[in-house]
Design a protein around this motif. Structure first.
Motif, PDB file in Angstrom:
ATOM      1  N   ASP A 182       0.746  -1.258  -0.074  1.00  0.00           N
ATOM      2  CA  ASP A 182      -0.054   0.067   0.118  1.00  0.00           C
ATOM      3  C   ASP A 182       1.013   1.361   0.067  1.00  0.00           C
ATOM      4  O   ASP A 182       0.446   2.036  -0.675  1.00  0.00           O
ATOM      5  N   TYR A 183       1.928   1.181   0.751  1.00  0.00           N
ATOM      6  CA  TYR A 183       2.828   2.253   0.612  1.00  0.00           C
ATOM      7  C   TYR A 183       3.329   2.559  -0.792  1.00  0.00           C
ATOM      8  O   TYR A 183       3.555   3.638  -1.228  1.00  0.00           O
ATOM      9  N   ARG A 212      -7.097  -8.353  -4.176  1.00  0.00           N
ATOM     10  CA  ARG A 212      -6.160  -7.235  -4.276  1.00  0.00           C
ATOM     11  C   ARG A 212      -5.100  -7.125  -5.282  1.00  0.00           C
ATOM     12  O   ARG A 212      -4.743  -6.122  -5.474  1.00  0.00           O
ATOM     13  N   LEU A 215       1.819   1.785  -3.542  1.00  0.00           N
ATOM     14  CA  LEU A 215       0.769   2.494  -4.413  1.00  0.00           C
ATOM     15  C   LEU A 215       0.754   4.010  -4.327  1.00  0.00           C
ATOM     16  O   LEU A 215       0.855   4.584  -5.127  1.00  0.00           O
ATOM     17  N   GLU A 216       0.843   4.123  -2.756  1.00  0.00           N
ATOM     18  CA  GLU A 216       1.089   5.790  -2.536  1.00  0.00           C
ATOM     19  C   GLU A 216       1.825   6.570  -3.147  1.00  0.00           C
ATOM     20  O   GLU A 216       1.801   7.613  -3.792  1.00  0.00           O
ATOM     21  N   LEU A 269      -1.004 -11.156  -1.248  1.00  0.00           N
ATOM     22  CA  LEU A 269      -2.040 -10.235  -1.557  1.00  0.00           C
ATOM     23  C   LEU A 269      -3.557 -10.770  -1.903  1.00  0.00           C
ATOM     24  O   LEU A 269      -4.257 -10.228  -1.605  1.00  0.00           O
ATOM     25  N   GLU A 300      -6.955  -5.542  -7.921  1.00  0.00           N
ATOM     26  CA  GLU A 300      -7.002  -4.184  -7.628  1.00  0.00           C
ATOM     27  C   GLU A 300      -5.746  -3.232  -7.958  1.00  0.00           C
ATOM     28  O   GLU A 300      -5.822  -2.152  -8.212  1.00  0.00           O
ATOM     29  N   LEU A 301      -4.660  -4.043  -7.623  1.00  0.00           N
ATOM     30  CA  LEU A 301      -3.427  -3.321  -7.733  1.00  0.00           C
ATOM     31  C   LEU A 301      -3.014  -3.284  -9.289  1.00  0.00           C
ATOM     32  O   LEU A 301      -2.532  -2.177  -9.602  1.00  0.00           O
ATOM     33  N   GLU A 349       2.096   5.156  -7.746  1.00  0.00           N
ATOM     34  CA  GLU A 349       0.720   4.980  -8.548  1.00  0.00           C
ATOM     35  C   GLU A 349       0.752   5.872  -9.898  1.00  0.00           C
ATOM     36  O   GLU A 349       0.517   5.694 -10.996  1.00  0.00           O
TER      37      GLU A 349
END
Length: 264
Positions: free
Chosen positions: A180-181, A206, A183-184, A202, A209-210, A187
């Motif tokens: 998640d970090y 998920r 992607l932040e 994942l 989604e990614l 992205e």
């Protein structure tokens, strides 16, 4: 149609079992393959749809760089479905000359592992490497590990801004164990990501989604052999409901764009 495993490690047969043990110890995990030789990789994938492998290894000292690059080039000469990437170490004295030599050997890119090599990926010593290969060769960078800061995706973001023509695979969906970090930070950046050492953590929902968050056009299938079986990883991707066009992008066309030449 080709199917490309964009992230595989190989080692000389005489040390391949020892290397598998060392990697398993580093990640405190069971390894799918007891042997990480080229022959073991090919045997694992025999009879599967996987046609090509981007292969590399990691130098943990400057003295290993040339030997590893010679080994990977030899394996590519012996196996025409291998696409070899060179290694580099931050303390190797003449990076430019060795990159030129690696290109002459037929290697198509570079792989570094900041955590194994104990160096921040934005260390000034590695900036020399990025400057040397920008616009010339792609690079796979191990990215992410909750235990270390060497390969944090925020460091990669800085690199991508400083070297806008650098073609990068931010391995493990841009941040192993800190997805998640990743992607932040990544992205909206100009880089590829690969699926290696991520699917089991994942899960299917998920993962999809990614893939869609980054954009299908940025995602490459990778196994991280010998950590995971390429065939098992491919079966997981196949089960996730991607369209045929999306599946071909993830397993083939994105790897072609990353390497910069047709595959298959």
């Amino acid at each position: 149609m080709a199917i490309v495993d964009a992230h595989s490690h190989i080692y000389p047969e005489k040390i391949s079992r020892k290397a598998v043990g060392a990697v398993g110890q580093f990640y405190a995990t069971h390894m799918d393959a007891p042997d990480a030789s080229a022959e073991a990789l090919l045997a694992t994938c025999a009879g599967s749809p996987i046609t090509h492998h981007i292969v590399h290894s990691v130098a943990t000292s400057p003295a290993q760089v040339e030997t590893i690059n010679d080994f990977v080039a030899e394996q590519c000469a012996a196996h025409d479905n291998f696409i070899g990437f060179a290694t580099m170490h931050q303390d190797y004295e003449n990076m430019e000359a060795e990159i030129d030599r690696a290109v002459g050997l037929g290697l198509k890119g570079v792989k570094i592992h900041p955590d194994n090599q104990r160096v921040n990926m934005d260390d000034p010593r590695l900036m020399r490497l990025y400057e040397c290969i920008e616009g010339r060769l792609p690079i796979v960078i191990h990215t992410g590990d909750y235990r270390y800061d060497f390969s944090h995706p925020r460091r990669l973001k800085k690199i991508l801004h400083r070297f806008p023509r650098l073609v990068v695979d931010a391995a493990h969906f841009g941040g192993w164990s800190i997805f998640d970090y990743a992607l932040e930070y990544l992205e909206d950046e100009n880089c590829f990501v690969d699926t290696s050492s991520a699917l089991e953590f994942l899960g299917p929902r998920r993962t999809v989604e990614l893939c869609r968050a980054y954009g299908i056009e940025r995602v490459m299938f990778g196994s991280d052999f010998p950590m995971w079986s390429p065939v098992t990883e491919l079966n997981l991707i196949e089960s996730m409901g991607f369209s045929q066009a999306e599946f071909e992008a993830i397993t083939w066309h994105n790897a072609e764009r990353f390497v910069g030449e047709p595959i298959g």
